[in-house]
Design an enzyme around this catalytic site. Structure first.
Site, mmCIF file in Angstrom:
data_model
loop_
_atom_site.group_PDB
_atom_site.id
_atom_site.type_symbol
_atom_site.label_atom_id
_atom_site.label_comp_id
_atom_site.label_asym_id
_atom_site.label_seq_id
_atom_site.Cartn_x
_atom_site.Cartn_y
_atom_site.Cartn_z
ATOM 1 N N CYS A 122 -31.257 35.934 -96.655
ATOM 2 C CA CYS A 122 -30.264 36.255 -95.639
ATOM 3 C C CYS A 122 -30.938 36.402 -94.282
ATOM 4 C CB CYS A 122 -29.552 37.562 -95.994
ATOM 5 S SG CYS A 122 -28.803 37.558 -97.643
ATOM 6 N N ASN A 124 -32.450 41.469 -96.542
ATOM 7 C CA ASN A 124 -32.900 40.079 -96.652
ATOM 8 C C ASN A 124 -33.993 40.027 -97.704
ATOM 9 O OD1 ASN A 124 -33.779 37.414 -96.280
ATOM 10 N ND2 ASN A 124 -35.080 37.975 -94.549
ATOM 11 N N GLY A 125 -33.779 39.238 -98.763
ATOM 12 C CA GLY A 125 -34.823 39.108 -99.764
ATOM 13 C C GLY A 125 -34.289 39.085 -101.177
ATOM 14 N N SER A 142 -42.804 28.378 -105.504
ATOM 15 C CA SER A 142 -43.957 27.718 -104.883
ATOM 16 C C SER A 142 -45.253 28.353 -105.367
ATOM 17 C CB SER A 142 -43.877 27.813 -103.353
ATOM 18 O OG SER A 142 -44.274 29.102 -102.907
#
Length: 670
Positions: free
Chosen positions: A2, A98-99, A389
Site C-alpha cells: 500500500c 503498508n506491508g 525474490s
C-alpha cells in the site's frame, strides 16, 4: 502492499482539510490501485472514502491536536474487508499500514485468546490489537516488511515504525507543531507549506553512494525513518529509537545459535529459510517468483516449487547484449525445478526511462539496474500480483566479488611497511590499462589505489561512485563552501562501528546489510515494483534468517575466496551444476555503450545545458572533462555520468516545474 500518508498536529493552523489529504493520498495511487481511504480526527465517524463526493466540501477543522491518515490499497490479504485506515473496537486507535505481517495468523489467535474482537481477516488489524496490548513494543513481535502509522486518540500520540531490514520506506517531516509522514517524498510535497530546498550534504552523499542514505533526504527538513527504528510524536515532541539490530557480535557469546559443526549450521539454514518461504506464500492473489538464474533466486523458486502442488510462475528478462543476458541460466533452473517459466526480451530505452525513474524514485537514485527492475516488475505484474525474490543473499552470505578484495586486503595490512609502500606507490597508477572498469588491470589498479587508506574508507573508495577528492574537484567553489567540513564517509564508518568485534570481511557484510541493502537494493525493488502495483517478498530478509546469517562464522560463507558456499552446499539439490559454479553477473544495462551512442547527445543537452550550469553545483569544465574522457575511450565514466544525469533529471522533475505533477503516464512493453 500500500501507500500511506498523513499528519499529526499540535496547533490548529496545521490541521489539514480532506482535500489536501486526498492530494497526498492520490499521488501514491500506483502503490495501491484497488482502494483508497482516509481518517480525520475532526470528522464525525472518523473514517471515510477518499472520493469526490466526500472531499468536495470540507467540514470544520476545529481541533488544536489531532491527526489525519491517508491510505491507498493493493489488496493481497482479506480482499473483501481489509479497508484502511482501520481502527480497534472503540475507534480510539487508527492505523495506516503498508506491508505484510507473515506471522499474523499466529498473533491473531493469541490476541483472540486475550479477549480482542476482530472485524476483518487482515494482517493490519493484528497490529492494532497488538499495539493495544504492548504499545510501541508491538513491532518486536512482527515478522514481515512494514511501515505504518498509528494514531492513538487516548494519548493523542502518533506512532511510526519501519521493518528491521528496511524493505518498506517511510519519509517524515517535522515542523513547528506538526509531523507529516508518507511512503514517498512526493506525497509530503502536496502539503501547502511544503518546502523544496535542496540539502547540499544530501547531494554530496548521493554522489558518494549513488543514493541518499537514511536518515537524510534530498530536501532540507525531510528525513527517512531508518530501518529497525520506531518514532513517537507526542505533545509536539518527536522521539526516534532503534528497536533491533542483527546479532553480529562474537559467535562464541551468541547463545541463540549454539551450533558447533557445519552440518548443524546447514540444517538450521535449511529449516529457517524453508519456513521463511512457506509463510511468504500466504496470499489471496496470484503469486510467482523472480528467477534470474543466480543462486539466490533459484533457491527461493526451488523451495516454493517444493511446497506447491502446481508449477510456480517464474519470471526473467533478457537483453540483446550477451554480457547482460542471464536467460539461459534462468531457463535451465526453471527446467530443473519444473516451474511455469515466463521469459521476456527487452531493449531498455534509457531516454524513455529517465523521466519515469526521476518521478518514481523521488530522490536522485543512480543504480542503473533500476531500469531492468522496472521492466521485470512490469511484465511480472501482467501475470501475478505477488512475486518472491532472492534479495539479501549476497549481503547476508558474502556473495559479492568485492568481499574477496576485502579479504585480500587484510593480507596486505599484515605485510611489512616497506612492502606496503611499494605496492601503493603512485607509479602503478601510471601503467596502461583497459578503459573497461571491470578489466583485470583496471581492477588491480583500483585495488592498489585503495590500499593506501584505512580499511573502512578503503571499502568506500572501491564501491563508491565519486571518491572525496574527485567530488571536490567537480564542485563549483561556492557549492564546496556550503559543505564546510561535512564528511560523507561517516555514514559508512558509523555502520562499521555497529559490528566492532568480528573479522573485517564479516564487518563489511554487516555494514552492507545496514547501508547498501536498504538504501540501494531494497529501495530499487520497492519503487520499481510498486510503480507497477506489484508486491515483492524477500524470504532471505526474514529477521530470523538475517539473525542466523549474522551469527554464522565467515568460513562457512566464504571458502577459498568464493562466497555463499553454505548456500550452495545446503541447497545443492535445487541448483543446477552450472549455476553452482557460475560467475556472478549482476543485473545491469550497457551504460558504457549508451553514452557513446544513443545517449551521447543527452550528455551535452542536459549536463552542459545552461539550466544545469545555473544551479552552480558543478564546475562546467570538470563535467566536460568527464564527458570527453569517456567519449574518447580514455576512461569508463559511465556510472559517474549516469549519476550526474539522474541528478539533473531529478532537478528538472521536482524543482523546476511550477507545480509537481500528480502522476506519470505508464509505458507499454512491446
Amino acid at each position: 502492499m500500500c501507500g500511506i500518508t498523513g499528519i499529526a498536529w499540535t496547533a490548529r493552523e496545521k490541521n489539514i482539510s480532506p482535500r489536501i489529504l486526498r492530494r497526498m493520498t492520490d499521488v501514491l495511487s500506483h502503490r495501491g490501485p484497488d482502494d483508497s481511504g482516509g481518517y480525520h480526527s475532526d470528522m464525525p465517524g472518523k473514517s471515510f472514502l477518499l472520493n469526490d463526493q466526500n472531499t468536495g466540501a470540507d467540514f470544520e477543522l476545529a481541533s488544536d491536536v489531532g491527526a489525519a491518515l491517508g491510505h491507498r490499497r493493493l489488496s493481497i490479504i482479506d480482499l473483501g474487508t481489509g479497508h484502511q485506515p482501520l481502527s480497534n473496537e472503540d475507534g480510539s486507535i487508527w492505523i495506516a499500514f503498508n506491508g505484510e505481517i507473515y506471522n499474523y495468523q499466529e498473533l491473531r489467535k493469541e490476541l483472540i485468546q486475550q479477549g480482542h474482537q476482530f472485524k476483518t481477516e487482515s494482517d493490519t488489524e493484528v497490529i492494532v490489537h497488538l499495539y493495544e496490548e504492548q504499545g510501541a513494543a508491538c513491532v518486536e513481535r512482527l515478522r514481515g516488511m512494514f511501515a505504518f502509522a498509528i494514531w492513538d486518540e487516548r494519548h493523542q500520540r502518533l506512532f511510526l515504525a519501519r521493518d528491521r531490514i528496511g524493505q518498506k520506506p517511510l519519509f517524515y517531516r517535522e515542523t513547528a507543531n506538526s509531523l507529516s509522514f508518507a511512503s514517498e517524498l512526493k506525497s509530503l510535497l502536496q502539503l501547502p507549506d511544503a518546502s523544496r530546498t535542496v540539502d547540499p550534504h544530501a547531494i554530496d552523499l548521493f554522489l558518494a553512494y549513488q543514493y541518499v542514505p537514511h536518515p537524510w533526504s534530498i530536501l532540507k527538513g525531510y528525513q527517512k525513518l531508518p530501518p529497525a527504528h520506531r518514532a513517537i510524536y507526542e505533545q509536539g515532541k518527536l522521539t526516534v529509537e532503534r528497536y533491533w539490530k542483527p546479532p553480529y557480535e562474537n559467535p562464541a557469546s551468541n547463545l541463540q545459535f549454539p551450533f558447533k559443526t557445519p552440518q548443524q549450521w546447514s540444517d538450521a539454514l535449511r529449516e529457517t529459510l524453508t519456513e521463511s518461504v512457506k509463510i511468504r506464500m500466504r496470499s489471496d492473489v496470484p503469486l510467482g517468483a523472480f528467477l534470474s538464474g543466480g543462486i539466490d533466486s533459484t533457491i527461493i523458486a526451488g523451495l516454493m516449487q517444493s511446497m506447491s502442488d502446481r508449477p510456480v510462475h517464474t519470471f526473467s528478462i533478457g537483453f540483446p547484449v550477451k554480457q547482460f543476458d542471464e536467460r539461459s541460466y534462468a531457463r535451465e533452473a526453471a527446467k530443473m525445478l519444473g516451474t511455469d517459466h515466463h521469459e521476456y526480451v527487452v531493449e531498455p530505452e534509457a531516454l524513455e526511462m529517465l523521466p519515469r525513474l526521476a518521478w518514481h524514485y523521488d530522490e536522485p537514485f543512480a543504480d542503473s539496474s533500476a531500469i531492468p527492475t522496472m521492466y521485470l516488475s512490469q511484465v511480472t505484474r501482467q501475470e501475478v500480483t505477488v512475486s518472491l525474490s532472492g534479495d539479501g543473499g549476497d549481503e547476508l552470505f558474502a556473495g559479492y566479488d568485492r568481499y574477496r578484495a576485502v579479504a585480500l586486503s587484510q593480507w596486505f595490512d599484515r605485510l611489512p611497511t616497506m612492502m606496503r609502500k611499494m605496492m601503493t606507490a603512485s607509479i602503478w597508477q601510471k601503467l596502461p590499462a583497459s578503459v573497461e572498469q571491470k578489466s583485470f588491470r583496471r581492477r588491480v589498479k583500483r585495488f592498489l589505489a585503495g590500499l593506501a587508506v584505512p580499511p573502512e574508507r578503503r571499502y568506500l573508495k572501491w564501491v563508491g561512485i565519486f571518491d572525496t577528492e574527485r567530488r571536490h574537484e567537480m564542485y563549483a567553489p561556492e557549492f564546496r563552501e556550503q559543505l564546510n567540513t561535512f564528511d560523507a564517509d561517516q555514514f559508512l564508518l558509523d555502520a562499521y562501528q555497529l559490528c566492532p568485534d568480528r573479522d573485517f570481511v564479516t564487518r563489511t557484510t554487516a555494514t552492507d546489510v545496514q547501508t547498501y541493502l536498504p538504501c540501494d537494493i531494497l529501495t530499487k525493488v520497492d519503487i520499481a515494483s510498486m510503480a507497477h502495483s506489484l508486491e515483492c517478498r524477500s524470504p532471505f530478509l526474514d529477521h530470523r534468517v538475517a539473525e542466523l546469517a549474522a551469527a554464522m562464522p565467515l568460513n562457512l560463507k566464504m571458502h577459498k575466496g568464493r562466497g555463499k558456499q553454505i548456500l550452495t552446499d545446503t541447497f545443492s539439490d535445487l541448483l543446477p551444476e552450472s549455476i553452482q559454479t557460475r560467475k556472478k553477473m549482476g543485473f545491469g544495462v550497457p551504460l558504457n555503450h549508451w553514452f557513446r551512442n544513443e545517449l551521447k547527445p543527452l550528455l551535452f543537452d542536459v549536463l552542459m545545458s545552461q539550466r544545469a550550469r545555473d544551479r552552480q553545483i558543478f564546475n562546467p569544465a570538470a563535467v566536460e572533462q568527464l564527458i570527453s574522457e569517456h567519449l574518447n575511450l580514455q576512461w569508463d565514466h559511465s556510472a559517474r555520468l549516469w549519476s550526474l544525469l539522474v541528478l539533473e533529471m531529478w532537478f528538472q522533475t521536482f524543482l523546476d516545474p511550477a507545480e509537481i505533477p500528480d502522476h506519470f503516464p505508464e509505458t507499454v512493453l512491446t
